[in-house]
Scaffold this motif. Structure first.
Motif, PDB file in Angstrom:
ATOM      1  N   ARG A   3       1.981  -3.694 -11.735  1.00 37.34           N
ATOM      2  CA  ARG A   3       1.864  -2.440 -12.473  1.00 37.34           C
ATOM      3  C   ARG A   3       0.804  -2.578 -13.548  1.00 37.34           C
ATOM      4  O   ARG A   3       0.476  -3.687 -13.977  1.00 37.34           O
ATOM      5  CB  ARG A   3       3.220  -2.071 -13.085  1.00 37.34           C
ATOM      6  N   ASN A  47       1.766  10.286  -5.755  1.00 30.89           N
ATOM      7  CA  ASN A  47       2.437   9.598  -4.672  1.00 30.89           C
ATOM      8  C   ASN A  47       1.500   9.028  -3.625  1.00 30.89           C
ATOM      9  O   ASN A  47       1.949   8.369  -2.712  1.00 30.89           O
ATOM     10  CB  ASN A  47       3.393  10.576  -3.978  1.00 30.89           C
ATOM     11  N   GLN A  48       0.213   9.307  -3.724  1.00 31.59           N
ATOM     12  CA  GLN A  48      -0.682   8.914  -2.654  1.00 31.59           C
ATOM     13  C   GLN A  48      -1.355   7.593  -2.969  1.00 31.59           C
ATOM     14  O   GLN A  48      -2.002   7.437  -4.011  1.00 31.59           O
ATOM     15  CB  GLN A  48      -1.742   9.984  -2.405  1.00 31.59           C
ATOM     16  N   PHE A  49      -1.220   6.661  -2.025  1.00 38.38           N
ATOM     17  CA  PHE A  49      -1.900   5.376  -2.138  1.00 38.38           C
ATOM     18  C   PHE A  49      -3.290   5.470  -1.516  1.00 38.38           C
ATOM     19  O   PHE A  49      -3.478   6.090  -0.483  1.00 38.38           O
ATOM     20  CB  PHE A  49      -1.109   4.290  -1.399  1.00 38.38           C
ATOM     21  N   TYR A  50      -4.264   4.809  -2.184  1.00 33.32           N
ATOM     22  CA  TYR A  50      -5.609   4.735  -1.657  1.00 33.32           C
ATOM     23  C   TYR A  50      -5.892   3.294  -1.280  1.00 33.32           C
ATOM     24  O   TYR A  50      -5.779   2.403  -2.112  1.00 33.32           O
ATOM     25  CB  TYR A  50      -6.626   5.213  -2.713  1.00 33.32           C
ATOM     26  N   PHE A  51      -6.250   3.100  -0.007  1.00 34.20           N
ATOM     27  CA  PHE A  51      -6.495   1.764   0.498  1.00 34.20           C
ATOM     28  C   PHE A  51      -7.978   1.446   0.504  1.00 34.20           C
ATOM     29  O   PHE A  51      -8.809   2.307   0.764  1.00 34.20           O
ATOM     30  CB  PHE A  51      -5.981   1.641   1.942  1.00 34.20           C
ATOM     31  N   GLY A  52      -8.291   0.174   0.262  1.00 35.06           N
ATOM     32  CA  GLY A  52      -9.647  -0.305   0.428  1.00 35.06           C
ATOM     33  C   GLY A  52      -9.952  -0.560   1.895  1.00 35.06           C
ATOM     34  O   GLY A  52      -9.107  -0.352   2.767  1.00 35.06           O
ATOM     35  N   LEU A  77      -2.290   3.300  -6.632  1.00 31.49           N
ATOM     36  CA  LEU A  77      -1.535   4.543  -6.790  1.00 31.49           C
ATOM     37  C   LEU A  77      -1.845   5.078  -8.174  1.00 31.49           C
ATOM     38  O   LEU A  77      -1.740   4.361  -9.167  1.00 31.49           O
ATOM     39  CB  LEU A  77      -0.044   4.275  -6.668  1.00 31.49           C
ATOM     40  N   TYR A 135      -0.523   1.451 -10.467  1.00 36.42           N
ATOM     41  CA  TYR A 135       0.256   0.556  -9.624  1.00 36.42           C
ATOM     42  C   TYR A 135      -0.619   0.126  -8.474  1.00 36.42           C
ATOM     43  O   TYR A 135      -1.338   0.937  -7.883  1.00 36.42           O
ATOM     44  CB  TYR A 135       1.502   1.284  -9.117  1.00 36.42           C
ATOM     45  N   ILE A 152      -0.956  -2.612  -4.898  1.00 37.09           N
ATOM     46  CA  ILE A 152      -0.297  -3.480  -3.926  1.00 37.09           C
ATOM     47  C   ILE A 152      -1.368  -4.216  -3.133  1.00 37.09           C
ATOM     48  O   ILE A 152      -2.415  -3.642  -2.800  1.00 37.09           O
ATOM     49  CB  ILE A 152       0.577  -2.678  -2.936  1.00 37.09           C
TER      50      ILE A 152
END
Lengths: 111, 112
Positions: free
Chosen positions: A51, A97-102, A93, A32, A34
Motif C-alpha cells: 500500500r 476499483n480498476q487495476f492497471y497492468f504493465g 490501483l 495500492y 501488486i
C-alpha cells in the motif's frame, strides 16, 4: 489515462543471484500495488502487494520497494531459482476499483 | 480451496462467429473480473462485477462484447460477432476484498 510500465521487457539472471524487476507508474494517486507472476499457459499469480503508506514489504524470498517520490516500485527476488522463470507484472490501483497492468518483464533464470 | 475455473481452455473460431466463455469464481468472492490479455501485453480489464451488478465496464466494447453474472456467482462473457483483433487470452479473476485477485487459467481465443 493511468499506466504502469516495466523498465525492461526481458531479464536474464544466473541461478542463485538476486533479481530486480522495476516498474514505473503515472498516477501519483495510486494507493495500492501488486506484483504478479505469470507462467506460460497460466493466469497471473499473486506474489506480493504494497500500500502507498508503506515503503517496503517483504515476503518469502521477495521484497517490494515503493518510492512514491519518483513513482517507482521494484520487485526483488533473492537467490533466484529456475522455477522463478516467468513473466512478472506490476499492477496499480488508484482511488477506485480498476487495476492497471504493465506490459510485463520476462525473467529467465540460467542454471 | 478450489481456484477460479474457466472453460473452455482453448477456442478457435472464424471471424463474425460468436463465442462464449464461462467462469466460476472462488466460493464467497463477491467481486469478479474479466480481462483481455493480448500476446505480449498485460491484462486489460473488460468488466468488473460486484455480486451481480456491474461496477466498471468502461473498456468493454459493448457493440460486440457482453457479460453477465446471474445470481452473483458464475459469469459468462460473449463476443458476437468476433473480429481478428479479438484473438487473445480471456482471464477471469475473483476477489473477496476488492484488492488481492485470484486468476483462472484463461481461455485462449484464436479468431481466423
Amino acid at each position: 489515462g493511468e499506466s504502469v510500465g516495466l523498465h525492461l521487457p526481458t531479464l536474464s539472471v544466473q541461478e542463485g543471484d538476486n533479481s530486480i524487476i522495476n516498474c514505473a507508474y503515472s498516477n501519483s494517486a495510486s494507493d495500492y500495488f501488486i506484483w504478479y507472476k505469470q507462467e506460460s499457459g497460466k493466469g497471473p499469480q499473486f506474489i506480493i502487494d504494497i500500500r502507498s503508506n508503506m515503503d517496503k514489504r517483504q515476503g518469502q524470498r521477495v521484497t517490494v520497494l515503493l518510492n512514491k517520490t519518483v513513482k517507482h516500485l521494484s520487485l526483488q527476488i533473492a537467490a533466484t531459482q529456475p522455477g522463478d522463470s516467468a513473466v512478472y507484472f506490476c499492477a496499480g490501483l488508484s482511488g477506485g476499483n480498476q487495476f492497471y497492468f504493465g506490459t510485463g518483464t520476462s525473467l529467465t533464470v540460467i542454471p | 480451496e478450489a481456484g477460479v475455473a474457466q472453460s473452455p481452455r482453448y477456442k478457435i473460431i472464424e471471424k463474425r462467429q460468436s463465442v462464449a466463455f464461462w467462469c466460476n469464481p472462488i466460493s464467497g468472492h463477491a467481486t469478479l473480473y474479466w480481462y483481455q490479455q493480448i500476446l505480449g501485453q498485460g491484462p486489460k480489464l473488460l468488466i468488473q462485477f460486484q455480486n451481480n451488478g456491474v461496477v466498471d465496464d468502461s473498456q468493454l466494447p459493448k457493440d460486440r462484447f457482453s457479460a453477465e453474472r446471474l445470481k452473483g456467482v458464475d459469469s459468462t462473457l460473449k463476443i458476437q460477432p468476433a473480429k481478428l483483433e479479438d484473438s487473445a487470452v480471456y482471464l477471469c479473476a475473483s476477489s473477496f476484498s476488492g484488492y488481492e485477485q485470484y486468476f483462472g487459467p484463461g481461455t485462449r481465443l484464436t479468431v481466423t
